[in-house]
Write an enzyme that holds these catalytic residues in place. Sequence first.
Site, PDB file in Angstrom:
ATOM      1  N   ARG A  35       0.789  -1.218   0.000  1.00 38.36           N
ATOM      2  CA  ARG A  35       0.000   0.000   0.000  1.00 38.36           C
ATOM      3  C   ARG A  35       0.830   1.282   0.000  1.00 38.36           C
ATOM      4  O   ARG A  35       0.289   2.364  -0.046  1.00 38.36           O
ATOM      5  CB  ARG A  35      -0.928   0.024   1.230  1.00 38.36           C
ATOM      6  CG  ARG A  35      -1.963  -1.081   1.201  1.00 38.36           C
ATOM      7  CD  ARG A  35      -2.855  -1.046   2.418  1.00 38.36           C
ATOM      8  NE  ARG A  35      -3.827  -2.121   2.386  1.00 38.36           N
ATOM      9  CZ  ARG A  35      -4.970  -2.089   1.730  1.00 38.36           C
ATOM     10  NH1 ARG A  35      -5.324  -1.000   1.077  1.00 38.36           N
ATOM     11  NH2 ARG A  35      -5.787  -3.117   1.738  1.00 38.36           N
ATOM     12  N   ASP A 105       4.351 -13.219   6.369  1.00 38.07           N
ATOM     13  CA  ASP A 105       5.619 -13.785   5.926  1.00 38.07           C
ATOM     14  C   ASP A 105       6.303 -14.691   6.949  1.00 38.07           C
ATOM     15  O   ASP A 105       7.274 -15.375   6.624  1.00 38.07           O
ATOM     16  CB  ASP A 105       6.585 -12.683   5.489  1.00 38.07           C
ATOM     17  CG  ASP A 105       6.737 -11.577   6.533  1.00 38.07           C
ATOM     18  OD1 ASP A 105       6.857 -11.891   7.728  1.00 38.07           O
ATOM     19  OD2 ASP A 105       6.753 -10.385   6.146  1.00 38.07           O
ATOM     20  N   HIS A 122      -3.523 -11.655   9.793  1.00 38.61           N
ATOM     21  CA  HIS A 122      -3.921 -12.000   8.430  1.00 38.61           C
ATOM     22  C   HIS A 122      -3.458 -13.388   8.022  1.00 38.61           C
ATOM     23  O   HIS A 122      -3.418 -13.706   6.834  1.00 38.61           O
ATOM     24  CB  HIS A 122      -3.401 -10.943   7.453  1.00 38.61           C
ATOM     25  CG  HIS A 122      -3.982  -9.589   7.691  1.00 38.61           C
ATOM     26  ND1 HIS A 122      -3.370  -8.417   7.289  1.00 38.61           N
ATOM     27  CD2 HIS A 122      -5.124  -9.206   8.324  1.00 38.61           C
ATOM     28  CE1 HIS A 122      -4.110  -7.374   7.652  1.00 38.61           C
ATOM     29  NE2 HIS A 122      -5.175  -7.832   8.277  1.00 38.61           N
ATOM     30  N   CYS A 155      -6.775 -30.101  -2.947  1.00 36.20           N
ATOM     31  CA  CYS A 155      -6.548 -30.687  -1.627  1.00 36.20           C
ATOM     32  C   CYS A 155      -6.381 -32.199  -1.762  1.00 36.20           C
ATOM     33  O   CYS A 155      -7.200 -32.876  -2.381  1.00 36.20           O
ATOM     34  CB  CYS A 155      -7.722 -30.367  -0.714  1.00 36.20           C
ATOM     35  SG  CYS A 155      -7.645 -31.150   0.916  1.00 36.20           S
ATOM     36  N   CYS A 158      -9.569 -33.982   0.321  1.00 35.77           N
ATOM     37  CA  CYS A 158     -10.954 -34.025  -0.156  1.00 35.77           C
ATOM     38  C   CYS A 158     -11.136 -33.561  -1.601  1.00 35.77           C
ATOM     39  O   CYS A 158     -12.248 -33.586  -2.114  1.00 35.77           O
ATOM     40  CB  CYS A 158     -11.840 -33.189   0.769  1.00 35.77           C
ATOM     41  SG  CYS A 158     -11.632 -31.401   0.569  1.00 35.77           S
ATOM     42  N   ILE A 239      13.357   1.837   9.100  1.00 36.95           N
ATOM     43  CA  ILE A 239      13.139   0.906  10.213  1.00 36.95           C
ATOM     44  C   ILE A 239      14.412   0.137  10.550  1.00 36.95           C
ATOM     45  O   ILE A 239      14.706  -0.104  11.724  1.00 36.95           O
ATOM     46  CB  ILE A 239      11.989  -0.050   9.870  1.00 36.95           C
ATOM     47  CG1 ILE A 239      10.669   0.732   9.839  1.00 36.95           C
ATOM     48  CG2 ILE A 239      11.895  -1.207  10.865  1.00 36.95           C
ATOM     49  CD1 ILE A 239       9.503  -0.035   9.260  1.00 36.95           C
TER      50      ILE A 239
END
Length: 259
Positions: A35, A105, A122, A155, A158, A239
Amino acid sequence: MSEQQPAGAVPAPLSLLAVLTGAGISTDSGIPDYRGPNGVWRRDPEAEKLVTYSYYLDDPQIRRRSWQMRRESQLLSAVPGPGHRALVALARAGLPLRVITQNVDGLHQAAGLTDDDVLELHGTARKVQCIRCKARSEMSEALQRVAGGEADPACRTCGGILKSATVMFGETLDPAVLNSARSTVLASDLILAVGTSLQVHPAAGLVDLAVATGARLIIVNAEPTPYDDLATEIIREPIAESLPRLAGRIAAGAGLTLG
């Protein structure tokens, strides 16, 4: 406000430090921001369909493109950056700390935090989940099947549609994880918002809860956020440089020494 040099220790006491992390903490690990000004959604709005539940469920072509996107992603080979390691250093120094992450991640755990230390709002891109029976397995195994020629692997349990074990657009967050996140911020003395735009709810609303109960807020983010006016400190520096310094200040305020 911005971090001044030299900066003093962050005042104690701290019974719990809550850290809300977003994409910005992982960009140094080669994982793109979605974003931000140069984010994936701004460069290719069509890419959002690949992680939108309704498109993914209804369109086999979207699923095939999604699997190719996962196969080409650097996420599973990414290594934690200085920001991730700074938080681990705080935890190992003995500071009560819990990370609430919007990232999928798994880099906080790869850096050394335990699963109990991290709440993944998330979900995780390191696992896949069946839409029908909810069985989970490793993403790496599913990607091996894609590399072997299965464009849209089903899958094994199933035969249902597989997706990454993440919360896609159009899905709701796990109520148990969200409730744990709310309990965490309500118990915190200090909340750090690191590398997040604070524009996505309900994650951003956790900041409201923390501040309303008296927690101090420090924002570490390159761009302005809607919560800047509530912060006691805003840090705009990268950061990778600023979070280790901030961790040192927090440790000093708590009478701890980082290893």
